[in-house]
Design a protein around this motif. Structure first.
Motif, mmCIF file in Angstrom:
data_model
loop_
_atom_site.group_PDB
_atom_site.id
_atom_site.type_symbol
_atom_site.label_atom_id
_atom_site.label_comp_id
_atom_site.label_asym_id
_atom_site.label_seq_id
_atom_site.Cartn_x
_atom_site.Cartn_y
_atom_site.Cartn_z
ATOM 1 N N PRO A 1 41.460 39.697 39.171
ATOM 2 C CA PRO A 1 42.035 40.031 37.864
ATOM 3 C C PRO A 1 41.164 41.001 37.056
ATOM 4 O O PRO A 1 41.690 41.888 36.383
ATOM 5 N N ALA A 2 39.853 40.865 37.125
ATOM 6 C CA ALA A 2 38.978 41.771 36.365
ATOM 7 C C ALA A 2 39.079 43.195 36.898
ATOM 8 O O ALA A 2 39.156 44.155 36.126
ATOM 9 N N ALA A 3 39.098 43.334 38.226
ATOM 10 C CA ALA A 3 39.204 44.669 38.822
ATOM 11 C C ALA A 3 40.563 45.289 38.507
ATOM 12 O O ALA A 3 40.663 46.491 38.240
ATOM 13 N N THR A 4 41.603 44.474 38.546
ATOM 14 C CA THR A 4 42.936 44.979 38.235
ATOM 15 C C THR A 4 43.008 45.447 36.781
ATOM 16 O O THR A 4 43.556 46.510 36.482
ATOM 17 N N THR A 5 42.429 44.677 35.880
ATOM 18 C CA THR A 5 42.416 45.055 34.463
ATOM 19 C C THR A 5 41.642 46.345 34.258
ATOM 20 O O THR A 5 42.077 47.240 33.521
ATOM 21 N N ASP A 6 40.471 46.461 34.916
ATOM 22 C CA ASP A 6 39.673 47.677 34.787
ATOM 23 C C ASP A 6 40.411 48.890 35.343
ATOM 24 O O ASP A 6 40.400 49.968 34.744
ATOM 25 N N THR A 7 41.065 48.711 36.483
ATOM 26 C CA THR A 7 41.803 49.810 37.098
ATOM 27 C C THR A 7 42.957 50.261 36.195
ATOM 28 O O THR A 7 43.165 51.458 35.993
ATOM 29 N N LEU A 8 43.698 49.289 35.661
ATOM 30 C CA LEU A 8 44.814 49.648 34.794
ATOM 31 C C LEU A 8 44.333 50.302 33.506
ATOM 32 O O LEU A 8 44.961 51.246 33.010
#
Length: 100
Positions: free
Chosen positions: A60-67
């Protein structure tokens, strides 16, 4: 015979005749032939499907950063595009003259 029927019959005949003259579309690139000897896919029991779908593979953290990075890049691009006129002054004048 009612007037609508007299108009509908020639319309149906003309459209049918025109569609009969059309070439068939080439659909060869849309489907790939499957070999007749290929096996059927293996079916999984429902309890295995539940465990497969319940596991989250995304961080979830990587997805949030990517978005967030993608959103920032899109906002920067929008700001660049908003600063540039779409039409030059000459094109804008020509278009205004053609409209009037």
């Amino acid at each position: 015979m009612p007037r609508s029927t007299r108009l509908l019959i020639p319309l149906v005949l003309v459209t049918t005749g025109l569609s009969a003259c059309a070439d068939r579309p080439d659909l060869s690139g849309w489907t790939s032939p499957l070999p007749v000897s290929s096996d059927w896919p293996t079916l999984l029991p429902s309890d295995q499907l539940e465990t497969i779908t319940s596991v989250s593979h995304a961080d979830p953290a990587a997805t949030t950063d990517t978005l967030a990075a993608r959103a920032a890049a899109l906002r920067a691009r929008a700001a660049r595009l908003a600063g540039q006129p779409v039409l030059s002054t000459a094109e804008r004048a020509r278009l205004a003259a053609a409209v009037n």
